[in-house]
Design an enzyme around this catalytic site. Structure first.
Site, PDB file in Angstrom:
ATOM      1  CB  SER A 120      -0.850  -0.046   1.274  1.00 10.87           C
ATOM      2  OG  SER A 120      -1.964   0.785   1.181  1.00 10.87           O
ATOM      3  CB  CYS A 179       3.571   9.807   3.163  1.00 13.61           C
ATOM      4  SG  CYS A 179       2.179  10.352   2.208  1.00 13.61           S
ATOM      5  CB  ALA A 211       0.203  10.479  -1.289  1.00  9.86           C
ATOM      6  CD  GLN A 219      -2.364   7.175  -2.727  1.00  8.81           C
ATOM      7  OE1 GLN A 219      -1.613   7.705  -1.908  1.00  8.81           O
ATOM      8  NE2 GLN A 219      -3.404   6.446  -2.375  1.00  8.81           N
ATOM      9  CE1 TYR A 235      -4.096  14.460   2.958  1.00  6.42           C
ATOM     10  CE2 TYR A 235      -4.302  12.151   2.350  1.00  6.42           C
ATOM     11  CZ  TYR A 235      -3.762  13.138   3.164  1.00  6.42           C
ATOM     12  OH  TYR A 235      -2.904  12.801   4.176  1.00  6.42           O
ATOM     13  NE  ARG A 294      -5.403   3.967  -0.485  1.00  4.54           N
ATOM     14  CZ  ARG A 294      -4.845   3.304   0.529  1.00  4.54           C
ATOM     15  NH1 ARG A 294      -4.995   3.705   1.770  1.00  4.54           N
ATOM     16  NH2 ARG A 294      -4.139   2.227   0.321  1.00  4.54           N
ATOM     17  NE  ARG A 308      -0.651   0.924  10.123  1.00  2.00           N
ATOM     18  CZ  ARG A 308      -1.745   1.405  10.693  1.00  2.00           C
ATOM     19  NH1 ARG A 308      -1.642   2.133  11.781  1.00  2.00           N
ATOM     20  NH2 ARG A 308      -2.932   1.157  10.186  1.00  2.00           N
TER      21      ARG A 308
HETATM   22  C1  LIG Z   1       3.847   5.460   7.115  1.00  2.00           C
HETATM   23  C2  LIG Z   1       2.515   5.455   6.431  1.00  2.00           C
HETATM   24  C3  LIG Z   1       2.299   6.294   5.345  1.00  2.00           C
HETATM   25  C4  LIG Z   1       1.093   6.252   4.664  1.00  2.00           C
HETATM   26  N1  LIG Z   1       0.930   7.007   3.523  1.00  2.00           N
HETATM   27  C5  LIG Z   1      -0.153   6.829   2.742  1.00  2.00           C
HETATM   28  C6  LIG Z   1      -0.225   7.407   1.454  1.00  2.00           C
HETATM   29  O1  LIG Z   1       0.728   8.021   0.959  1.00  2.00           O
HETATM   30  N2  LIG Z   1      -1.377   7.239   0.752  1.00  2.00           N
HETATM   31  C7  LIG Z   1      -2.431   6.510   1.244  1.00  2.00           C
HETATM   32  O2  LIG Z   1      -3.466   6.407   0.579  1.00  2.00           O
HETATM   33  N3  LIG Z   1      -2.353   5.908   2.438  1.00  2.00           N
HETATM   34  C8  LIG Z   1      -1.235   6.036   3.179  1.00  2.00           C
HETATM   35  N4  LIG Z   1      -1.133   5.353   4.360  1.00  2.00           N
HETATM   36  C9  LIG Z   1      -2.221   4.440   4.736  1.00  2.00           C
HETATM   37  C10 LIG Z   1      -1.896   3.014   4.268  1.00  2.00           C
HETATM   38  O3  LIG Z   1      -1.724   2.933   2.872  1.00  2.00           O
HETATM   39  C11 LIG Z   1      -2.984   2.037   4.707  1.00  2.00           C
HETATM   40  O4  LIG Z   1      -4.207   2.339   4.068  1.00  2.00           O
HETATM   41  C12 LIG Z   1      -3.198   2.052   6.227  1.00  2.00           C
HETATM   42  O5  LIG Z   1      -1.963   2.164   6.921  1.00  2.00           O
HETATM   43  C13 LIG Z   1      -3.929   0.791   6.692  1.00  2.00           C
HETATM   44  O6  LIG Z   1      -3.200  -0.346   6.318  1.00  2.00           O
HETATM   45  P1  LIG Z   1      -2.278  -1.174   7.379  1.00  2.00           P
HETATM   46  O7  LIG Z   1      -3.177  -1.588   8.508  1.00  2.00           O
HETATM   47  O8  LIG Z   1      -1.792  -2.334   6.559  1.00  2.00           O
HETATM   48  O9  LIG Z   1      -1.179  -0.272   7.842  1.00  2.00           O
HETATM   49  C14 LIG Z   1       0.060   5.399   5.083  1.00  2.00           C
HETATM   50  C15 LIG Z   1       0.274   4.578   6.191  1.00  2.00           C
HETATM   51  C16 LIG Z   1       1.488   4.578   6.845  1.00  2.00           C
HETATM   52  C17 LIG Z   1       1.686   3.643   8.004  1.00  2.00           C
END
Ligand SMILES: Cc1cc2nc3c(=O)[nH]c(=O)nc-3n(C[C@H](O)[C@H](O)[C@H](O)COP(=O)(O)O)c2cc1C
Length: 400
Positions: A22, A25, A57, A100, A184, A232, A327
């Site tokens: 996923s 950032c 992103a 993204q 956003y 998304r 994560r």
């Molecule tokens: C460090 C970090 C940066 C993230 N940056 C973005 C991002 O750039 N774009 C986005 O749509 N979601 C972003 N997310 C959300 C993740 O893509 C994901 O939807 C969210 O963490 C839930 O998934 P997980 O439980 O596997 O962490 C970010 C999450 C983390 C932990």
């Protein structure tokens, strides 16, 4: 046989399996330009075993950056750096590479998360700029009131998405994923909480959806038809005042008609103070199922998908076509390689790491007692280099 590790398709794009990294950032860009950090970070994730790695992103114009450290794709230096990055990543594994595209709307101009967990508005003395939004409503107390976009501003941003998609195609990406969630800009237009306009961009659901629909139309027209396009989606604002899952399904249908290939179902963050149920494993999977059941789009589930068998159940039960993990991939950048071992699937391994492959290394069973790696038929008599990654027959059994 594992469904998670079977081939999947996103439009014209074939993926080796259904595990997706996923977007995350990194707040490590300089003037929107990718740095060595991105190569190291993404290089590790290319070797996770996932079928698709999606870059963080990436802003389509300077005003749309979340922070000074966000990636951008609106100038030549940014495009050149991403072109070099994609070329370098391609040498590491056969995983497909997406990015993204985003505009942060009223949540632009914040400090980076490493400085403070949820970000906070950037003070003027640190170079803050004025964010833009459908309506002049600040995200929270102490945040800047965004400028209300006029017709020309809206068109400028739609064009910026299409321009960035053209740059992404030239840089060699396999897909862009358009960010329509997390509070956003696209989400700002979709939600009645943040969109109070009375012109053709606000009011009815059809009007609030128009910005997303026009962006998908413009990007699809500037993006190669044989490559995939994703979105998304905000599945719900978690309050009756906001957008609901039914709204999301309606939007997904409209975007499907514009040539979208997949949606990934996320939720929340339209404004602070909305009570969201605590995240439990797979908490957003029902949203992906709704899309699968009610549209022809491929559906990706994201959020608290942490274990191999849980991920396998999500795709094998038909709740989603793909699982996206964030994560868990930071925690363990070999997540999918280990998941394959857990599920008894034989997937290619980074050739220089073959000595640690589960079926080559007895120690693996001690570290991962529940794993079930397939029996090895691998030989060590072929050259081991990154170039042989896609040759599962190249390997070692001698360390048993
Ligand atoms: C460090 C970090 C940066 C993230 N940056 C973005 C991002 O750039 N774009 C986005 O749509 N979601 C972003 N997310 C959300 C993740 O893509 C994901 O939807 C969210 O963490 C839930 O998934 P997980 O439980 O596997 O962490 C970010 C999450 C983390 C932990």
């Amino acid at each position: 046989m594992s469904v998670l590790f079977s081939e999947g398709r996103l439009g014209g794009l074939a993926l080796d399996n259904r595990v997706v990294v996923s977007p995350m950032c990194q707040y490590s860009a300089v003037d929107g330009v990718a740095q060595d950090w991105h190569l190291v970070h993404l290089g590790g994730l290319m070797m996770s075993g996932a079928g698709l790695v999606i870059l963080e992103a990436t802003a389509v114009e300077a005003v749309g950056r979340g922070t000074h450290g966000c990636l951008g794709l609106y100038d030549d230096a940014q495009e050149a750096a991403l072109t070099r990055l994609v070329a370098a990543l391609r040498k590491l594994s056969p995983a497909k590479i997406g990015l993204q595209l985003t505009h942060c709307g009223r949540k632009a101009a914040t400090r980076t998360i490493p400085e403070r967990w949820r970000g906070e508005p950037l003070p003027a003395e640190e170079g803050a700029w004025t964010p833009v939004a459908p309506s002049p409503i600040a995200y929270d107390e102490g945040w800047q009131v965004p400028d209300e976009l006029d017709e020309a501003g809206i068109q400028r941003i739609i064009d910026a998405f299409a321009d960035s998609a053209r740059r992404a195609a030239r840089a060699g990406f396999d897909l862009p994923e358009l960010h329509g969630a997390h509070g956003y800009l696209i989400h700002n237009f979709l939600s009645p909480i943040t969109n109070r306009r009375t012109d053709r961009w606000g009011g009815s659901a059809e009007n609030r959806n128009r910005f997303a629909v026009e962006i998908v139309r413009a990007v699809r027209a500037s993006w190669p038809s044989d490559r995939a396009l994703g979105f998304r989606m905000n599945s719900t604002d978690w309050t009756p005042e906001g957008s609901t899952l039914d709204d999301a399904v309606d939007l997904a249908r409209a975007l499907e008609a514009e040539g979208l290939d997949y949606v990934v179902m996320s939720s929340g963050n339209v404004r602070p103070g909305i009570a969201i149920p605590p995240a439990t494993p797979g908490h957003q999977v029902p949203f992906a199922r709704a899309i699968k059941d009610q549209t022809g789009l491929a559906a990706m589930a994201v959020g608290m998908i942490v274990e191999a068998r849980q991920a396998e159940e999500i795709v094998s039960s038909g709740a989603a076509d793909f699982v996206a993990l964030a994560r868990p991939m930071l925690d363990n950048p070999r997540w999918a390689l280990h998941a394959a071992a857990e599920l008894g699937a034989d997937i290619p391994y980074p050739p220089p790491y073959l000595r640690a492959r589960p079926n080559n290394w007895l120690g693996f069973r001690h570290v991962h007692p529940s794993a079930n790696p397939p029996a090895s038929t691998l030989q060590l008599d072929r050259p081991r280099s990154v170039a042989s990654w896609d040759r599962p027959d190249v390997g070692a059994a001698k360390d048993r």
